[in-house]
Design an enzyme around this catalytic site. Structure first.
Site, PDB file in Angstrom:
ATOM      1  CG  HIS A  64      41.635  40.390  41.330  1.00  0.00           C
ATOM      2  ND1 HIS A  64      40.785  39.896  42.289  1.00  0.00           N
ATOM      3  CD2 HIS A  64      41.754  41.712  41.592  1.00  0.00           C
ATOM      4  CE1 HIS A  64      40.410  40.893  43.103  1.00  0.00           C
ATOM      5  NE2 HIS A  64      41.007  42.003  42.687  1.00  0.00           N
ATOM      6  CG  ASN A 106      38.320  44.980  42.970  1.00  0.00           C
ATOM      7  OD1 ASN A 106      39.310  44.298  42.846  1.00  0.00           O
ATOM      8  ND2 ASN A 106      37.753  45.204  44.145  1.00  0.00           N
ATOM      9  CG  HIS A 121      42.803  46.528  41.533  1.00  0.00           C
ATOM     10  ND1 HIS A 121      42.675  47.126  42.762  1.00  0.00           N
ATOM     11  CD2 HIS A 121      42.461  45.236  41.719  1.00  0.00           C
ATOM     12  CE1 HIS A 121      42.270  46.228  43.653  1.00  0.00           C
ATOM     13  NE2 HIS A 121      42.143  45.074  43.045  1.00  0.00           N
ATOM     14  CB  CYS A 137      44.906  47.882  47.135  1.00  0.00           C
ATOM     15  SG  CYS A 137      46.238  47.201  48.126  1.00  0.00           S
ATOM     16  NE  ARG A 141      37.719  39.496  50.304  1.00  0.00           N
ATOM     17  CZ  ARG A 141      38.938  39.958  50.061  1.00  0.00           C
ATOM     18  NH1 ARG A 141      39.500  40.830  50.886  1.00  0.00           N
ATOM     19  NH2 ARG A 141      39.600  39.602  48.972  1.00  0.00           N
ATOM     20  CG  ASP A 142      38.925  42.919  46.968  1.00  0.00           C
ATOM     21  OD1 ASP A 142      39.538  43.497  47.865  1.00  0.00           O
ATOM     22  OD2 ASP A 142      39.330  42.867  45.797  1.00  0.00           O
TER      23      ASP A 142
END
Length: 305
Positions: free
Chosen positions: A210, A252, A212, A243, A18-19
């Site tokens: 989470h 990520n 990055h 992002c 997804r992300d």
């Protein structure tokens, strides 16, 4: 150094499908996304963020959400989560029976306005009926808290802002939250402060990290969170994703890199690193570029020799 300070086990949520894929310019066929999910669960991932139910106009890559969810061979003990930006998205997701939905909010007013065109307070009001509907349907709810240490528009984000957002999420019934360094500017102390702020409203068992890797700090930040007792983390196979609202954000931290770190600390994950590297190689090959995971690149080079 003693490892007694670290959790005995860690649960990773792979957000790659997804992300990781949502901002890819080239269309990724549903069959490839389904195969990626299958490879991740075969490697031992027990939580996978599969897709999102946003308008195809804004995120065309996720327009195949129903097809992907229908095509997955679900394994017992694996939690499949999806992002739902509003009630319409939730109602669409409900047809596909996800185990968990993800709602989101930012600790930065400027980011909230740029990202979803409303204030933090308005975003929480918008999500309240979504959370309520999910809980009534017996679906778990996770809240993604973005920009918890830095914002591309406001700069540094104070821990008080993070505590406020966590309190608002708790207030509408969100069961667990992600402390996200959305643009990857965080360093260990800043991340620990953001986690401490979140812990005013959530227990450590319901907080995940989470991070990055824009400034190369994601693994250091993972270690800092582990030292506080955090044992849930999000990562993305092959380091997929970034992002779109943060210039220069590389994306990520790679799941492979996190697993390698955890293995080195003697922390159990239940994940087969070789199978995970294969999953990352599969999607990277489809995208026509090398894996974003340093561990994967090193292990693949070792295999090739």
């Amino acid at each position: 150094m003693s490892t007694a300070q670290y959790p005995a086990r860690v649960r990773l949520i792979d957000v790659g499908p997804r992300d990781g894929l949502q901002n890819e310019k080239q269309p990724v066929p549903a069959a490839v996304k389904i195969e990626l999910v299958h490879r991740l669960q075969a490697a031992g991932l027990t939580e996978i963020e599969v897709t999102s139910y946003v308008s195809p106009k804004w995120v065309p890559q996720m327009a195949d959400n129903h097809e992907v969810m229908a095509g997955i061979s679900r394994q017992p003990g694996v939690r499949y989560s999806v992002l739902t930006p509003n009630l319409k998205g939730f109602e669409a997701a409900l047809l596909d029976r996800p185990d968990e939905i993800v709602v989101f909010g930012a600790a930065s007013e400027a980011f909230s306005q740029k990202n979803i065109n409303c204030s933090i307070a308005e975003s929480i009001e918008r999500f309240a009926p979504v959370v309520d509907a999910a809980l009534q349907a017996g679906i778990a709810v996770r809240g993604a808290m973005s920009c918890t240490v830095g914002c591309p528009y406001e700069g540094e984000v104070a821990p008080e802002r993070v505590a406020m957002l966590a309190g608002l999420m708790k207030g509408i019934g969100v069961q667990r939250v992600d402390v996200a360094d959305t643009i990857g500017v965080g360093t260990p102390l800043k991340v620990q402060r953001a986690i401490e702020a979140t812990a005013q409203h959530y227990g450590l068992d319901t907080i995940s990290g989470h991070f990055h890797d824009t400034y190369g700090q994601a693994l250091s930040n993972t270690l800092a969170a582990l030292q506080m007792g955090v044992w849930n983390f999000q990562s993305s196979v092959a380091g997929l994703g970034g992002c779109p609202y943060a210039k220069g954000a590389t994306g990520n931290v790679a799941t492979e890199d996190v697993v390698y770190l955890l293995q080195g600390l003697g922390i159990a994950t239940g994940i087969d690193l070789d199978a995970l590297v294969d999953a990352g190689a599969f999607i990277s090959q489809h995208l026509g570029r090398p894996s974003g995971s340093r561990v994967a690149r090193a292990l693949l080079a070792k295999r090739a020799s």
